[in-house]
Design a protein around this motif. Structure first.
Motif, PDB file in Angstrom:
ATOM      1  N   PRO A 227      33.234  22.263  -4.490  1.00 28.13           N
ATOM      2  CA  PRO A 227      34.099  21.514  -5.360  1.00 28.13           C
ATOM      3  C   PRO A 227      33.122  21.603  -6.729  1.00 28.13           C
ATOM      4  N   SER A 228      33.888  21.631  -7.654  1.00 33.30           N
ATOM      5  CA  SER A 228      33.418  21.744  -9.133  1.00 33.30           C
ATOM      6  C   SER A 228      32.557  20.304  -9.344  1.00 33.30           C
ATOM      7  N   PRO A 229      30.967  20.431  -9.571  1.00 37.94           N
ATOM      8  CA  PRO A 229      30.267  19.570  -9.563  1.00 37.94           C
ATOM      9  C   PRO A 229      30.469  18.596 -11.028  1.00 37.94           C
ATOM     10  N   SER A 230      30.444  17.555 -11.106  1.00 38.85           N
ATOM     11  CA  SER A 230      30.429  16.593 -12.334  1.00 38.85           C
ATOM     12  C   SER A 230      29.157  16.856 -13.285  1.00 38.85           C
ATOM     13  N   ALA A 231      27.878  17.313 -12.771  1.00 34.98           N
ATOM     14  CA  ALA A 231      26.736  17.846 -13.301  1.00 34.98           C
ATOM     15  C   ALA A 231      26.217  18.702 -12.487  1.00 34.98           C
ATOM     16  N   ALA A 232      25.495  19.637 -13.241  1.00 36.92           N
ATOM     17  CA  ALA A 232      24.512  20.586 -12.469  1.00 36.92           C
ATOM     18  C   ALA A 232      23.411  20.722 -13.227  1.00 36.92           C
ATOM     19  N   ASP A 233      22.215  20.464 -13.068  1.00 39.03           N
ATOM     20  CA  ASP A 233      20.849  20.469 -13.645  1.00 39.03           C
ATOM     21  C   ASP A 233      20.057  21.633 -12.943  1.00 39.03           C
TER      22      ASP A 233
END
Length: 121
Positions: free
Chosen positions: A16-22
């Motif tokens: 699923p498309s993440p809300s954030a990717a660090d």
């Protein structure tokens, strides 16, 4: 329902498309690295390893269950968006995952603050 991503792919499965990717990295140093008596730091880097932390604000029970089943192995091939290389693939392991139950009733279960890190092997 969170749309699937065309960038974040784990062993051929679109996440699923993440809300954030660090994205971060950590150097691995030789045992000879360290300070000498003149207080100068001597660094002998062996490798630089990536760490990608994915975060999801909310996932349904169906999405959460599918994700948990996927995260049940030792090593993975992971495609992500890297600040240096753009779309990039690395071999990773996933040491842990965190999630909070928001509701067991709404949508047959909603999870929030879902996060896990993928660390380069």
């Amino acid at each position: 329902m969170v749309p699937e991503s065309e960038i974040y792919i784990l062993d051929g499965v679109e996440l699923p498309s993440p809300s954030a990717a660090d994205v971060s990295w950590e150097d691995v140093h030789d045992a000879k690295s360290g300070r000498t008596q003149d207080a100068r730091m001597h660094i002998f880097r062996i490798a630089r390893k990536r760490k990608v932390a994915l975060k999801y604000d909310v996932l349904t029970q169906k999405e959460m269950s599918a994700l948990q089943r996927l995260l049940d192995r030792d090593y993975y091939q992971f495609q992500y968006f890297d600040p240096l290389y753009g779309v990039h693939q690395i071999e990773v392991y996933i040491p842990s995952a965190q999630q909070s139950l928001y509701s067991a009733i709404l949508y047959n279960g909603l999870w929030r603050n879902v996060s896990f890190s993928l660390i380069e092997v």
